[in-house]
Scaffold this active site. Structure first.
Site, PDB file in Angstrom:
ATOM      1  N   HIS A   4       0.813  -1.212   0.000  1.00 15.13           N
ATOM      2  CA  HIS A   4       0.000   0.000   0.000  1.00 15.13           C
ATOM      3  C   HIS A   4       0.849   1.266   0.000  1.00 15.13           C
ATOM      4  O   HIS A   4       1.889   1.347   0.644  1.00 15.13           O
ATOM      5  CB  HIS A   4      -0.933   0.007   1.215  1.00 15.13           C
ATOM      6  CG  HIS A   4      -0.210  -0.072   2.538  1.00 15.13           C
ATOM      7  ND1 HIS A   4       0.289   1.031   3.177  1.00 15.13           N
ATOM      8  CD2 HIS A   4       0.094  -1.133   3.325  1.00 15.13           C
ATOM      9  CE1 HIS A   4       0.860   0.666   4.315  1.00 15.13           C
ATOM     10  NE2 HIS A   4       0.763  -0.645   4.431  1.00 15.13           N
ATOM     11  N   ASP A   5       0.408   2.239  -0.802  1.00 11.62           N
ATOM     12  CA  ASP A   5       0.981   3.584  -0.854  1.00 11.62           C
ATOM     13  C   ASP A   5       2.354   3.658  -1.518  1.00 11.62           C
ATOM     14  O   ASP A   5       2.983   4.718  -1.524  1.00 11.62           O
ATOM     15  CB  ASP A   5       1.056   4.220   0.547  1.00 11.62           C
ATOM     16  CG  ASP A   5      -0.300   4.281   1.220  1.00 11.62           C
ATOM     17  OD1 ASP A   5      -1.224   4.865   0.633  1.00 11.62           O
ATOM     18  OD2 ASP A   5      -0.455   3.720   2.327  1.00 11.62           O
ATOM     19  N   GLY A  46       6.711  -2.630   4.032  1.00 10.17           N
ATOM     20  CA  GLY A  46       7.262  -2.205   5.306  1.00 10.17           C
ATOM     21  C   GLY A  46       7.233  -3.300   6.343  1.00 10.17           C
ATOM     22  O   GLY A  46       7.669  -3.105   7.471  1.00 10.17           O
TER      23      GLY A  46
END
Length: 247
Positions: A120-121, A138
């Protein structure tokens, strides 16, 4: 005219351009946009929030705009943008954004090889070649744990680690070779551990690892620290370890 297999599902609210080929067992959710001249081979999933350009080829098992693997995600409206002329190979997963940025982006003319993940992102540019099983994330990934190893609670193991000893609770395990890399401060705070308790756990590991012999470290902990349930957990885990703990 689009060629859609009768074995595929395309939500009535999905927006498709022209000359797309949608293979058998594909699934295209609502709130999705697909441009022109895309080829979706069999078993491709286009999830809620996908915005896909034109001229892409997406291979079996790929899943685009998946729900973020983020416990903070609460279903907010976010999207995943994929540009033009990308080759997205087997079992690639691309998550949509979270409230942090709102959008995950992949540019144009990229080759995303088999089994890779875009979290995500993330923002990927154009004309990239990204190798098999690469993870843009992450979180920990691609960890090799030997059989019979024990991993304590509230542990964070950094990506790419491999180990054949036990990992005691509340810590970060990382580096090469895998070893103690500090207290899992973020994880403990997320789970409501007070600053005083975190300091106590940190002191316990400082004493444990400052002694050359673990039994001496445990003895020092027992004599100098308050024995809360968390500290007792550390003592019991280390004392009962049959493979030894990472150092």
């Amino acid at each position: 005219m689009n060629q859609i297999s009768p074995l595929a599902f395309v939500h009535p609210e999905a927006k498709l351009g022209d000359n797309n080929i949608i293979g058998p067992f594909c699934y295209i959710d609502r709130n999705t946009v697909l441009g022109d001249n895309n080829v979706l081979q069999n078993n491709v999933t286009i999830n809620y929030g996908a915005r896909i350009g034109s001229g892409n080829e997406i291979f079996p098992g790929a899943s685009i705009s998946t729900k973020p693997q983020d416990l903070k995600f609460k279903g907010e409206e976010t999207i995943c943008e994929v540009g033009n002329n990308n080759s997205i190979r087997e079992n690639v997963t691309i998550s949509r954004g979270t409230a942090s940025r709102g959008t995950t982006k992949v540019g144009d003319n990229n080759l995303l090889m088999e089994n890779m993940h875009v979290a995500h992102d993330c923002i990927l540019g154009s004309r990239l070649i990204i190798g098999n099983s690469t993870k843009f994330a992450g979180i920990s990934a691609v960890v090799l744990c030997h059989q019979f190893c024990h991993i304590g609670g509230y542990v964070m193991i950094q990506g790419g680690c491999r180990f054949s000893q036990d990992i005691p609770p509340y810590i970060i395990a990382g580096k090469e070779p895998t070893r103690y890399a500090g207290i899992n401060l973020v994880g403990l705070r997320r789970h409501g551990f007070s600053n005083d308790l975190i300091d106590l756990i940190h002191n316990a590991y400082r004493m444990l690892y400052s002694e050359g012999i673990l039994a001496e470290g445990i003895k020092k902990i027992k004599s100098e620290l308050q024995i809360t349930p968390e500290i007792q957990y550390i003592i019991d885990f280390v004392s009962s370890s049959k493979r030894g703990i990472i150092r």
